[in-house]
Design a protein around this motif. Structure first.
Motif, PDB file in Angstrom:
ATOM      1  N   LEU A  77     -22.191 128.200  65.207  1.00 51.52           N
ATOM      2  CA  LEU A  77     -23.082 128.631  66.289  1.00 51.52           C
ATOM      3  C   LEU A  77     -24.511 128.124  66.054  1.00 51.52           C
ATOM      4  CD1 LEU A  77     -21.859 132.318  66.853  1.00 51.52           C
ATOM      5  CD2 LEU A  77     -21.121 130.222  68.013  1.00 51.52           C
ATOM      6  N   GLU A  85     -31.425 123.461  71.619  1.00 55.89           N
ATOM      7  CA  GLU A  85     -32.720 124.124  71.833  1.00 55.89           C
ATOM      8  C   GLU A  85     -33.749 123.553  70.874  1.00 55.89           C
ATOM      9  OE1 GLU A  85     -32.423 128.450  71.864  1.00 55.89           O
ATOM     10  OE2 GLU A  85     -30.463 128.293  72.814  1.00 55.89           O
ATOM     11  N   TRP A  98     -20.577 142.607  56.505  1.00 55.47           N
ATOM     12  CA  TRP A  98     -19.548 141.884  57.269  1.00 55.47           C
ATOM     13  C   TRP A  98     -18.214 141.857  56.528  1.00 55.47           C
ATOM     14  CZ3 TRP A  98     -20.472 137.171  60.865  1.00 55.47           C
ATOM     15  CH2 TRP A  98     -21.368 137.529  61.877  1.00 55.47           C
ATOM     16  N   ALA A 118      -9.671 125.512  62.592  1.00 56.91           N
ATOM     17  CA  ALA A 118     -10.150 125.168  63.937  1.00 56.91           C
ATOM     18  C   ALA A 118     -11.646 124.845  63.908  1.00 56.91           C
ATOM     19  CB  ALA A 118      -9.864 126.315  64.902  1.00 56.91           C
TER      20      ALA A 118
ATOM     21  N   ASP B  58     -16.056 129.029  72.230  1.00 60.85           N
ATOM     22  CA  ASP B  58     -17.430 129.281  71.763  1.00 60.85           C
ATOM     23  C   ASP B  58     -17.922 130.662  72.180  1.00 60.85           C
ATOM     24  OD1 ASP B  58     -17.759 126.876  70.478  1.00 60.85           O
ATOM     25  OD2 ASP B  58     -18.758 125.894  72.168  1.00 60.85           O
ATOM     26  N   LEU B  61     -16.168 133.391  70.263  1.00 60.43           N
ATOM     27  CA  LEU B  61     -16.658 133.422  68.877  1.00 60.43           C
ATOM     28  C   LEU B  61     -17.993 134.176  68.838  1.00 60.43           C
ATOM     29  CD1 LEU B  61     -16.656 132.612  65.867  1.00 60.43           C
ATOM     30  CD2 LEU B  61     -17.701 130.431  66.544  1.00 60.43           C
ATOM     31  N   ASN B  62     -18.843 133.901  69.823  1.00 61.63           N
ATOM     32  CA  ASN B  62     -20.090 134.669  69.923  1.00 61.63           C
ATOM     33  C   ASN B  62     -19.799 136.162  70.076  1.00 61.63           C
ATOM     34  OD1 ASN B  62     -22.909 133.425  70.012  1.00 61.63           O
ATOM     35  ND2 ASN B  62     -21.737 131.916  71.159  1.00 61.63           N
ATOM     36  N   LEU B  64     -17.207 137.815  68.858  1.00 61.33           N
ATOM     37  CA  LEU B  64     -16.820 138.339  67.543  1.00 61.33           C
ATOM     38  C   LEU B  64     -18.061 138.579  66.678  1.00 61.33           C
ATOM     39  CD1 LEU B  64     -14.649 139.036  65.401  1.00 61.33           C
ATOM     40  CD2 LEU B  64     -14.617 136.607  64.780  1.00 61.33           C
ATOM     41  N   VAL B  65     -18.981 137.621  66.704  1.00 61.95           N
ATOM     42  CA  VAL B  65     -20.213 137.761  65.914  1.00 61.95           C
ATOM     43  C   VAL B  65     -21.020 138.969  66.413  1.00 61.95           C
ATOM     44  CG1 VAL B  65     -22.472 136.683  65.476  1.00 61.95           C
ATOM     45  CG2 VAL B  65     -20.362 135.347  65.193  1.00 61.95           C
ATOM     46  N   LYS B  68     -19.334 142.177  65.252  1.00 61.42           N
ATOM     47  CA  LYS B  68     -19.565 142.422  63.825  1.00 61.42           C
ATOM     48  C   LYS B  68     -21.010 142.861  63.590  1.00 61.42           C
ATOM     49  CE  LYS B  68     -17.611 140.343  60.481  1.00 61.42           C
ATOM     50  NZ  LYS B  68     -16.446 140.350  59.579  1.00 61.42           N
ATOM     51  N   LEU B  69     -21.937 142.263  64.336  1.00 58.40           N
ATOM     52  CA  LEU B  69     -23.343 142.665  64.189  1.00 58.40           C
ATOM     53  C   LEU B  69     -23.545 144.116  64.603  1.00 58.40           C
ATOM     54  CD1 LEU B  69     -25.283 139.517  65.479  1.00 58.40           C
ATOM     55  CD2 LEU B  69     -25.251 140.403  63.148  1.00 58.40           C
ATOM     56  N   VAL B  79     -28.429 136.643  69.350  1.00 60.26           N
ATOM     57  CA  VAL B  79     -28.999 135.332  69.684  1.00 60.26           C
ATOM     58  C   VAL B  79     -28.306 134.802  70.933  1.00 60.26           C
ATOM     59  CG1 VAL B  79     -29.380 132.972  68.859  1.00 60.26           C
ATOM     60  CG2 VAL B  79     -29.436 134.884  67.234  1.00 60.26           C
ATOM     61  N   PRO B  80     -29.041 134.705  72.043  1.00 63.26           N
ATOM     62  CA  PRO B  80     -28.432 134.120  73.255  1.00 63.26           C
ATOM     63  C   PRO B  80     -28.314 132.604  73.098  1.00 63.26           C
ATOM     64  CG  PRO B  80     -30.562 135.165  73.729  1.00 63.26           C
ATOM     65  CD  PRO B  80     -30.450 135.020  72.249  1.00 63.26           C
ATOM     66  N   TYR B  81     -27.599 131.976  73.998  1.00 62.81           N
ATOM     67  CA  TYR B  81     -27.485 130.521  73.944  1.00 62.81           C
ATOM     68  C   TYR B  81     -27.334 129.996  75.354  1.00 62.81           C
ATOM     69  CZ  TYR B  81     -22.481 131.349  74.611  1.00 62.81           C
ATOM     70  OH  TYR B  81     -21.270 131.766  75.117  1.00 62.81           O
ATOM     71  N   LEU B 103      -9.032 128.169  67.714  1.00 60.20           N
ATOM     72  CA  LEU B 103     -10.173 129.049  67.441  1.00 60.20           C
ATOM     73  C   LEU B 103     -10.088 130.302  68.316  1.00 60.20           C
ATOM     74  CD1 LEU B 103     -12.856 129.561  65.996  1.00 60.20           C
ATOM     75  CD2 LEU B 103     -13.998 128.147  67.704  1.00 60.20           C
ATOM     76  N   VAL B 107      -9.894 134.076  66.823  1.00 57.57           N
ATOM     77  CA  VAL B 107     -10.959 135.019  67.181  1.00 57.57           C
ATOM     78  C   VAL B 107     -10.380 136.235  67.912  1.00 57.57           C
ATOM     79  CG1 VAL B 107     -12.898 135.300  68.789  1.00 57.57           C
ATOM     80  CG2 VAL B 107     -12.874 133.378  67.188  1.00 57.57           C
TER      81      VAL B 107
END
Lengths: 174, 168
Positions: A77, A85, A98, A118, B58, B61-62, B64-65, B68-69, B79-81, B103, B107
């Motif tokens: 990520l 960016e 975690w 992956a 993607d 996956l964000n 999952l993160v 977890k956070l 964190v945006p994207y 993936l 996930v």
């Protein structure tokens, strides 16, 4: 609770901001084969050794595999953030916490091995596609409080994978 | 539903089960797509089937993160994207989607495992989205990503029929 509490040497490592063609080829090769190396190592572990740690109070082999999948997911990520960016701040997280969430605290490692394969497959091809300008694109590392270029992230990624692979290998029966 | 609202147990389990079965549904559609159709867009100006698949991996996956956070920190700011920029990278456009499918599977299995092992108080835990300025509960996050998957699955299905004429 097992923790990774030993300080991370990566904080003190100096990775080149732009890799030479030889260094880059070497790093990409290592990035590509790491998931296979991890899978092979796990397959050699007997069930009885799955609960053993590489050092007193350290992580077990399953915890190391989950950690690799989690952290390389974050690296992924951060890489895409850096490429899209101007000077973003990377994702921060508490790696010891975690390791304690439900899916990271189990002996079954199939999902993490699949995730690792992956992620490395995609990362290998994306890193390979980068121009020199893109390889210099920076992001702010939230923990080390300094900038990393995409090439430095590649070096960190390989270093991190091999660091924990070496720990896993010490758990193998002699 | 509001970002901080709680789900009934029945709704939570329904969304959780949607998340569990989602990768298999995507696989089924992709298996029916000829390689040539992976480069087709579901509408003019929209993403190609390949971009949708890479985006799903993607995006989730964000997810999952973020899950977890929120489980490990007190209302963390995530964190945006820029999803369009991500989809425009070579990695987002590639029609070699096997690793994205894998993936997505990994996930979703992890998310499903987590959602089978969270307590009611975990489900009320939150993260903060700085772009939308929203505090989102785990319950809301689960409902949102279940819907997000189905939204894109419908786009993929519209690219399926071999006779449909679609933009490249």
């Amino acid at each position: 609770m097992n923790t990774s509490s030993a300080p991370t040497p990566a904080a003190t490592l100096n990775f080149p901001i732009l890799l030479s063609p030889e260094e880059r080829e070497e790093a990409l090769k290592k990035l590509e084969i790491l998931p296979v190396q991890v899978r092979t190592t796990v397959q050699e572990l007997t069930p009885a050794r799955m609960g053993l740690s590489y050092r007193e109070g350290g992580w077990t082999a399953p915890q190391l595999v989950h950690h690799l999948a989690d952290i390389h997911g974050v690296f992924w990520l951060r890489l895409k953030l850096a490429l899209t960016e101007p000077h973003p701040i990377g994702h921060a997280f508490n790696q010891d916490a975690w390791a304690e969430t439900p899916e990271a605290n189990i002996e079954a490692v199939d999902d993490s091995l699949l995730m690792l394969e992956a992620l490395h497959g995609r990362a290998f091809r994306l890193f390979l596609s980068l121009t020199e300008e893109e390889r210099l694109r920076p992001f702010r590392h939230p923990r080390y409080q300094r900038d990393f270029t995409a090439d430095q992230l590649l070096s960190l990624w390989v270093w991190h994978g091999e660091h924990h692979l070496a720990q896993m290998r010490t758990i193998l029966p002699n | 539903m509001s970002p901080s609202q709680h789900l009934s147990d029945a709704d939570f389990e329904r969304f959780r089960d949607q998340i569990a079965t989602f990768p298999e549904q995507v696989r089924t559609v992709v298996a029916e797509l000829t390689p040539a159709r992976l480069g087709l867009r579901y509408r003019e100006g929209g993403w190609t089937a390949a971009q949708v698949i890479n985006h799903l991996a993607d995006s989730h996956l964000n997810a999952l993160v973020r899950v977890k956070l929120l489980l490990t920190e007190d209302n963390p700011t995530i964190v945006p994207y820029d999803q369009d920029s991500w989809a425009s990278l070579p990695d987002g456009r590639t029609e070699d989607v096997e690793d994205s499918l894998r993936l997505l599977e990994a996930v979703h299995r992890k998310l499903t495992y987590i959602l089978h092992h969270v307590s009611p108080s975990d489900r009320a835990r939150t993260y903060y989205h700085p772009e939308y300025k929203e505090t989102r509960s785990l319950d809301y996050t689960v409902s949102m990503y279940a819907a997000h998957g189905l939204h894109h699955l419908a786009q993929l299905r519209s690219i399926l029929p071999a006779e449909a004429e679609l933009p490249r």
